[in-house]
Design an enzyme around this catalytic site. Sequence first.
Site, PDB file in Angstrom:
ATOM      1  N   GLY A  63       0.808  -1.211   0.000  1.00 47.46           N
ATOM      2  CA  GLY A  63       0.000   0.000   0.000  1.00 47.46           C
ATOM      3  C   GLY A  63       0.839   1.258   0.000  1.00 47.46           C
ATOM      4  O   GLY A  63       1.949   1.293   0.522  1.00 47.46           O
ATOM      5  N   THR A  64       0.324   2.277  -0.613  1.00 44.24           N
ATOM      6  CA  THR A  64       0.974   3.580  -0.680  1.00 44.24           C
ATOM      7  C   THR A  64       0.077   4.606  -0.003  1.00 44.24           C
ATOM      8  O   THR A  64      -1.131   4.574  -0.163  1.00 44.24           O
ATOM      9  CB  THR A  64       1.208   3.987  -2.148  1.00 44.24           C
ATOM     10  N   THR A  65       0.679   5.513   0.740  1.00 41.90           N
ATOM     11  CA  THR A  65      -0.068   6.591   1.368  1.00 41.90           C
ATOM     12  C   THR A  65       0.656   7.907   1.128  1.00 41.90           C
ATOM     13  O   THR A  65       1.831   8.037   1.483  1.00 41.90           O
ATOM     14  CB  THR A  65      -0.218   6.361   2.880  1.00 41.90           C
ATOM     15  N   GLY A 194      -3.384   3.122   0.646  1.00 39.50           N
ATOM     16  CA  GLY A 194      -3.447   3.162   2.107  1.00 39.50           C
ATOM     17  C   GLY A 194      -4.342   4.246   2.649  1.00 39.50           C
ATOM     18  O   GLY A 194      -4.661   4.255   3.846  1.00 39.50           O
TER      19      GLY A 194
END
Length: 229
Positions: A63-65, A194
């Site tokens: 996930g990327t945030t 994310g």
Amino acid sequence: TQTIPKGKPHTNTHTPTHIHFQHVKKEERMASLQTQRSFTPVKKTTPGAVEGMEWMNAEHLTGTTIMAVEFEDGVVICADSRTTTGAYIANRVTDKLSMVHDRIYCCRSGSAADTQAIADLVAYYLELHAVELGEAPEVATAAALFQKMCYNNRDNLMASIICAGWDKRHGGSVYTIPLGGAKIRQPVAVGGSGSTYITGYIDANYKKGMTREECLQFCRNAVSLAMER
């Protein structure tokens, strides 16, 4: 122990197994051979068995945030540093915050190749634009360039961008360019896979007029929660 005379038929019902095997059908004989040749694979020693390398057996988190927040004198931008390949983290130390001009940055999520190419093009055009104007470009101009590229190539690119920075006309400003190429100005923007985990936290804890230190702590908490999730 039974013996079988050579050359004479044997009628004993207690014939040894190897004699009865001659009368077994071909299909059953092949199945028996395959069963005899089967084996149980030997377990390989996992790297995590080595002392001090337990992290290699840890759960794969993905996930990327990315996140940006406006405050009175500027903006705060932040992101995690993980790049994923499918369900695996290919790189744990990726820089997702790219400078496109002196006081304008973008937060990148989606395809790493697509977002890097777009950021490079926007930086190039902003540099030419600044030379023509004789002054620093506005954040809205950078956001418009991101929007145009993402929208015109929406069928070929997978890119979600947050463009944030400061200019003398509007001060600190944050624009989000999600998948599809829309452009929306927001006081706080969050993106990446994310971001779905912290939407409620942001709604509950964001308040207008936060100081720089409050924005920094707010972003730290939000991204940390998304990474832990």
